[in-house]
Design an enzyme around this catalytic site. Structure first.
Site, PDB file in Angstrom:
ATOM      1  N   GLY A  42       0.846  -1.185   0.000  1.00 13.96           N
ATOM      2  CA  GLY A  42       0.000   0.000   0.000  1.00 13.96           C
ATOM      3  C   GLY A  42       0.882   1.236   0.000  1.00 13.96           C
ATOM      4  O   GLY A  42       2.068   1.173  -0.341  1.00 13.96           O
ATOM      5  N   LEU A  43       0.311   2.359   0.409  1.00 13.44           N
ATOM      6  CA  LEU A  43       1.096   3.595   0.362  1.00 13.44           C
ATOM      7  C   LEU A  43       2.389   3.469   1.140  1.00 13.44           C
ATOM      8  O   LEU A  43       3.466   3.806   0.656  1.00 13.44           O
ATOM      9  CB  LEU A  43       0.274   4.758   0.913  1.00 13.44           C
ATOM     10  CG  LEU A  43      -0.854   5.258   0.015  1.00 13.44           C
ATOM     11  CD1 LEU A  43      -1.546   6.426   0.676  1.00 13.44           C
ATOM     12  CD2 LEU A  43      -0.321   5.663  -1.344  1.00 13.44           C
ATOM     13  N   ALA A  44       2.303   2.999   2.387  1.00 15.74           N
ATOM     14  CA  ALA A  44       3.507   2.939   3.220  1.00 15.74           C
ATOM     15  C   ALA A  44       4.505   1.927   2.670  1.00 15.74           C
ATOM     16  O   ALA A  44       5.698   2.217   2.544  1.00 15.74           O
ATOM     17  CB  ALA A  44       3.134   2.601   4.664  1.00 15.74           C
ATOM     18  N   ARG A 330     -14.762  13.049  12.636  1.00 16.67           N
ATOM     19  CA  ARG A 330     -15.497  11.827  12.335  1.00 16.67           C
ATOM     20  C   ARG A 330     -16.168  11.210  13.559  1.00 16.67           C
ATOM     21  O   ARG A 330     -17.311  10.765  13.477  1.00 16.67           O
ATOM     22  CB  ARG A 330     -14.545  10.810  11.714  1.00 16.67           C
ATOM     23  CG  ARG A 330     -14.106  11.262  10.356  1.00 16.67           C
ATOM     24  CD  ARG A 330     -13.066  10.349   9.769  1.00 16.67           C
ATOM     25  NE  ARG A 330     -12.821  10.753   8.388  1.00 16.67           N
ATOM     26  CZ  ARG A 330     -11.927  10.190   7.602  1.00 16.67           C
ATOM     27  NH1 ARG A 330     -11.188   9.202   8.046  1.00 16.67           N
ATOM     28  NH2 ARG A 330     -11.770  10.604   6.378  1.00 16.67           N
ATOM     29  N   HIS A 401     -13.924   1.805   9.691  1.00 11.14           N
ATOM     30  CA  HIS A 401     -13.245   2.328   8.519  1.00 11.14           C
ATOM     31  C   HIS A 401     -11.729   2.320   8.671  1.00 11.14           C
ATOM     32  O   HIS A 401     -10.996   2.064   7.725  1.00 11.14           O
ATOM     33  CB  HIS A 401     -13.745   3.754   8.299  1.00 11.14           C
ATOM     34  CG  HIS A 401     -12.981   4.539   7.295  1.00 11.14           C
ATOM     35  ND1 HIS A 401     -12.896   4.144   5.990  1.00 11.14           N
ATOM     36  CD2 HIS A 401     -12.274   5.684   7.390  1.00 11.14           C
ATOM     37  CE1 HIS A 401     -12.165   5.023   5.329  1.00 11.14           C
ATOM     38  NE2 HIS A 401     -11.758   5.954   6.146  1.00 11.14           N
ATOM     39  N   GLU A 425      -0.965   2.330   8.445  1.00 13.46           N
ATOM     40  CA  GLU A 425      -2.059   2.015   9.377  1.00 13.46           C
ATOM     41  C   GLU A 425      -1.681   0.888  10.334  1.00 13.46           C
ATOM     42  O   GLU A 425      -2.280   0.750  11.402  1.00 13.46           O
ATOM     43  CB  GLU A 425      -3.322   1.640   8.580  1.00 13.46           C
ATOM     44  CG  GLU A 425      -4.590   1.612   9.446  1.00 13.46           C
ATOM     45  CD  GLU A 425      -5.860   1.247   8.666  1.00 13.46           C
ATOM     46  OE1 GLU A 425      -5.807   1.235   7.415  1.00 13.46           O
ATOM     47  OE2 GLU A 425      -6.885   0.981   9.306  1.00 13.46           O
ATOM     48  N   ARG A 435      -8.614   9.681  13.986  1.00 21.10           N
ATOM     49  CA  ARG A 435      -7.836  10.229  12.879  1.00 21.10           C
ATOM     50  C   ARG A 435      -8.661  11.270  12.137  1.00 21.10           C
ATOM     51  O   ARG A 435      -9.845  11.070  11.893  1.00 21.10           O
ATOM     52  CB  ARG A 435      -7.423   9.122  11.911  1.00 21.10           C
ATOM     53  CG  ARG A 435      -6.639   9.634  10.726  1.00 21.10           C
ATOM     54  CD  ARG A 435      -6.122   8.514   9.849  1.00 21.10           C
ATOM     55  NE  ARG A 435      -7.174   7.749   9.212  1.00 21.10           N
ATOM     56  CZ  ARG A 435      -7.932   8.190   8.205  1.00 21.10           C
ATOM     57  NH1 ARG A 435      -7.747   9.403   7.723  1.00 21.10           N
ATOM     58  NH2 ARG A 435      -8.859   7.420   7.676  1.00 21.10           N
ATOM     59  N   LEU A 441      -3.535   8.992   4.276  1.00 24.06           N
ATOM     60  CA  LEU A 441      -2.650   8.974   3.108  1.00 24.06           C
ATOM     61  C   LEU A 441      -1.355   9.696   3.459  1.00 24.06           C
ATOM     62  O   LEU A 441      -0.257   9.266   3.113  1.00 24.06           O
ATOM     63  CB  LEU A 441      -3.343   9.641   1.923  1.00 24.06           C
ATOM     64  CG  LEU A 441      -4.685   9.023   1.514  1.00 24.06           C
ATOM     65  CD1 LEU A 441      -5.265   9.741   0.302  1.00 24.06           C
ATOM     66  CD2 LEU A 441      -4.522   7.545   1.186  1.00 24.06           C
TER      67      LEU A 441
END
Lengths: 639, 256
Positions: A42-44, A330, A401, A425, A435, A441
């Protein structure tokens, strides 16, 4: 065990700069002597693997997908925060830092958050250079929008597909390194355990999802960038394959697991339509910029939404939080929606949602402006619900989520097992108890591009000249036989009767009812009794057909659910222990008179890091005290 | 609704496969197509038959993992919709639905409805990137990108890499996938330095694995993200130019 966060001394603005200077370096000709294992793309993971490869390390990259481009970062819609202050609205590194600490309800580590805010600006530069097609103004400069929990516009976005575009940027950087030979890709390969020798992480054991082959991989350091654990709830916005196995197996090998009860329930998801629902779909939080949330004042109002006059509508967020209105964070938005539905104001066929209404925005800005901003989200909504949100208000309801909790890491992102890192994450580090939107991201890419490439070098420099632990070492034998035993137990259970999903749904319901948006001592106690009992039943009764020497998705699922059971107990244990409400963790026993979260800073201003003490044994709690020198603790107010 | 499913079953890459027929009952029209298959699989497991293997991850139409040929059409009957976003309301009660894996030489079937698509990754590795080492970037607003160019690049970048274009093509060609990535990067100022090198390398790699394009246009029809076939024209133009472009002068005069 004492937890050493290794936060550098000095003023917060200088900590990261000082630390970067003080960390040891590995000379270019020595980098190629080191092998680093990166699990997850993923991104990381992709950002870390690409950056480490560029530096000259040998990188072994693992993903259970067929391609690294499919990790769930790709589904992030809304955007990525950065303290660029391109909008001239008073943003700064300090403000992003402050917003993130406050948004996290003062349960994150100041120094980590400040570093995140500092490198946020570099991330945008990096992504633009890679060709990420961020939204632009007509003058050619970058556009920004505002996002929940912030009063400035600091969110960069690429339509409603920001995660996709950022991940493709990182994936393409990784592809370049794969072609260059610095990174080696192992696709369809699921990590099932970490190998620890003499207290250090030295490798991993994987299963090839196509052939069932178990393989051993050795490295000087191991990075887990394996995402969060929202799928413990069964129904969540996570992808079907998302799971906790890599992190959980690391936990069982000695990595402490921090704040497992800090889970985020996202306020704007499409409500479930029936019991066969396999997952929930998120509607980007950015919709709250232009959509107004309301319910009918009268619980028995059965009129279609467009026939309910203004006077009979309750815009409850605007009413209760005039300063932030529909843009409250949130956790606050989710609980408010739950309260409306619990009080009988829910809308839709199952009365399980609230309205998110764009009619005002459409008449103010025109339909084409709304289409430009949210077109793909509206389409997605219509495809799922068969309702057109340009004419009928959307129905939304909160869903699991994101998980703020994760493997405990120090300032260098190293877990309590030396040589084992956790990024994105999968770690707990930056978001405290809640968060903020568009910060996941940012954190994934910060960890991957701008933190790990420095901090891993500092660790490796101390091990210069050490050869890799050979894969025929007894440490590998032991772990591999554990893995083989686990797979064989699952596939060998010939008396089972029910599918893995059947048990996953039941586990999810226990967690959602007792460790979801509201937790109580009584409910958590009940869950802590029910989960192990259901786990026993699962192990006796789960039916896995087919064999372990080929593609077998039931077997994959069952292994992941097996680990979710143990994690679920720890989540409840942690939630029970934390006798306060903060962020996403809301204990009914601890609330203010008007129903807001009531923190107890005196007794709970710490990170709860849990140690595995064996199957069926009580986990041991270790506390990392949180010290706030730069942000004054206050009751969060969005009024 | 009650349905009859004809599903391709194949034990592994080496064995032959065939269609199996299953009945599913009481399917809600609000269910997604893959949730309907989940229900079938639960039934199969309870009755002692191995579940049907199919790939699916995000179920939001963005990861590109899923992909089934439904009644002969990649991703099924609804336009611009990935399999996971297709809902049962698009079918009628009593219908017989045929479900197959992607059919393309470059995508061998692994088991049942799961195929291997890594040749798409090889095309990206050949040049589907901008060389921008971590940390070397100038300020993001140093490079203004006209909104029209950014929007067009985004249209191309929306590709999810599912491979439906290949499955839909009578030749099993990957032109639309390759062109989408080339267009995304070649349309941006940041992508100019490597423009022709990238185009040449990616097209040549594509040709190693996939069939050739003969302008059927089926790819555009099947694409869940409605990527335009115009990008293929752009790719072809850049490919031809790549053969005679003086790359030493790329940064010195207007490219285009």
């Amino acid at each position: 065990m004492t937890l050493n966060s290794k936060v550098p001394s000095g003023p917060i603005e200088d900590k990261w700069e000082t630390h970067k200077f003080e960390m040891k370096l590995v000379a270019p000709h020595n980098k190629r002597r080191f092998t680093i294992i990166v699990v997850g793309t993923g991104l990381a993971g992709a950002a870390a693997a690409a950056s480490l490869g560029e530096l000259g390390y040998n990188v072994e990259v693992f993903t259970y997908h067929d391609s690294p481009r499919r990790a769930h970062s790709i589904a992030a819609q809304g955007g990525i925060n950065a303290a660029k202050n391109y909008k001239n609205d008073g943003d700064s590194v300090r403000r992003l830092f402050y917003d993130t600490v406050k948004g996290g309800d003062y349960r994150s580590r100041e120094a980590n958050v400040h570093r995140l805010a500092e490198v946020s600006v570099d991330i945008i530069d990096q992504c633009v250079a890679q060709g990420v097609p961020f939204a632009r103004e007509y003058g050619g400069l970058l556009d920004n929008r505002s996002f929940g929990g912030a009063q400035v516009s600091r969110t960069f976005y690429a339509r409603g597909q920001t995660g996709q575009q950022l991940l493709l940027g990182a994936y393409q950087a990784l592809a370049r390194q794969i072609a260059a030979g610095t990174c080696r890709l192992h696709n369809k390969s699921e990590m099932l355990d970490v190998v620890v020798k003499d207290g250090r992480a030295v490798g991993i054991v994987c299963r090839d999802l196509l052939t069932g082959e178990i393989s051993r991989h050795t490295g000087h350091a191991v990075v887990l960038a394996t995402g969060g654990y929202s799928n413990a709830f069964y129904l969540s916005t996570n992808a079907m394959y998302c799971n906790v196995t890599a992190a959980w197996r690391a936990h069982r090998r000695g990595a402490l697991f921090a704040n497992p009860c800090f889970t985020q329930i996202h306020p704007t998801c499409i409500p479930a339509s029936d019991e066969f629902q396999s997952k929930l779909t998120l509607m980007s939080e950015s919709l709250r910029n232009d959509g107004r949330i309301w319910v009918p004042k009268d619980p028995d109002d059965t009129r279609p939404p467009d026939q309910i006059p203004e006077a009979d509508r309750d815009y409850y967020l605007e009413r209760r939080y005039p300063a932030f209105g529909n843009l409250v964070p949130r956790d606050v938005a989710s609980r408010a929606a739950k309260r409306e539905v619990d009080n009988g104001h829910g809308v839709g066929p199952l009365e399980n949602g609230v309205y998110l209404d764009f009619s005002n925005a459409i008449s103010r800005l025109g339909r084409s402006a709304i289409e430009e901003k949210y077109g793909n989200l509206f389409e997605m909504y219509e495809r799922i619900t068969d309702e057109n949100p340009y004419s009928v208000p959307m129905r939304i309801y909160p869903a699991p989520h994101y998980t703020m909790g994760g493997l405990w890491v120090d300032y260098n992102l190293m877990t309590t097992v030396p040589g084992l890192y956790a990024a994105g994450e999968a770690n707990f580090s930056d978001h405290g108890a809640n968060r903020l939107g568009a910060s996941a991201l940012m954190q994934g890419l910060a960890d991957g591009y701008f933190v790990l490439p420095y901090t891993i070098g500092d660790y490796l420099a101390e091990h210069l000249g050490e050869s890799l632990v050979p894969t025929n070492d007894p440490a590998f034998d032991d772990v591999e036989s554990d893995v083989i035993g686990r797979v064989a137990r699952l596939v060998g259970n010939k008396r089972g009767t029910r599918s893995p999903d059947h048990y996953h749904r039941r586990l999810g319901k226990i967690l959602w009812d007792n460790c979801g948006m509201e937790r109580s001592r009584e409910g958590l106690g009940k869950a802590l009794a029910e989960i192990p009992a259901l786990h026993d039943e699962f192990r006796r009764d789960v039916r896995i057909l087919g064999s372990d020497d080929g593609l077998n998705s039931s077997l994959e699922k069952a292994g992941r659910i097996d680990d979710f059971f143990q994690l679920a107990s720890l989540m409840c244990r942690d939630a029970l222990d934390r006798e306060e409400s903060c962020g996403g963790h809301f204990r009914v026993e601890h609330q203010t008179e008007d129903g807001e979260a009531l923190r107890d800073d005196e007794n709970f201003s710490y990170v709860a890091a849990w140690e595995w003490t064996g199957e069926g044994a009580e986990p041991a709690l270790h506390k990392e005290p949180l010290v706030f020198e730069n942000v004054e603790l206050a009751q969060r107010s969005y009024k | 609704m009650d349905l009859t499913l004809r599903i391709w079953r194949q034990p592994d890459a080496e064995s032959d496969g065939d269609f199996h027929v299953y009945a599913v009952k009481g399917i809600s029209s609000d269910m997604s197509f893959l949730e309907m298959l989940d229900v079938l699989n639960e039934q199969l497991i309870e009755s002692g038959e191995e579940p049907v293997e199919f790939d699916s991850d995000c179920r939001e139409g963005i990861c590109g993992t899923c992909g089934l040929v439904i009644n002969g059409v990649p991703h099924g009957p609804e336009r611009a919709t990935a399999t996971c976003q297709l809902h049962m309301r698009k079918f009628s009660d009593g219908e017989t639905i045929t479900v197959e894996p992607w059919r393309a030489t470059a995508f061998p079937v692994q088991r049942d409805l799961v195929v291997e698509r890594s040749p798409l990754d090889r095309i990206i590795e050949a040049g589907g990137y901008i060389t921008a080492p971590t940390g070397a970037a100038p300020d993001a607003n140093e490079i203004p990108v006209p909104k029209e160019a950014a929007d067009a690049a985004m249209d191309a970048a929306a590709c999810i890499g599912c491979g439906a274009c290949v499955a839909a093509c009578p030749n099993g060609a990957a032109q639309l996938f390759t062109a989408a990535k080339i267009a995304h990067l070649n349309l941006l100022p940041q992508g100019q330095a490597e423009r022709y090198r990238r185009t040449e390398a990616m097209v040549d790699t594509m040709e190693e694995f996939f069939g050739s394009c003969t302008n059927h246009g089926e790819c555009e029809e099947a694409c869940p993200k409605e990527i335009s076939i115009d990008f293929i024209a752009m790719m072809n133009r850049d490919y031809i130019r790549s053969k005679f472009k003086n790359r030493k002068r790329l940064g010195q005069k207007k490219v285009g």
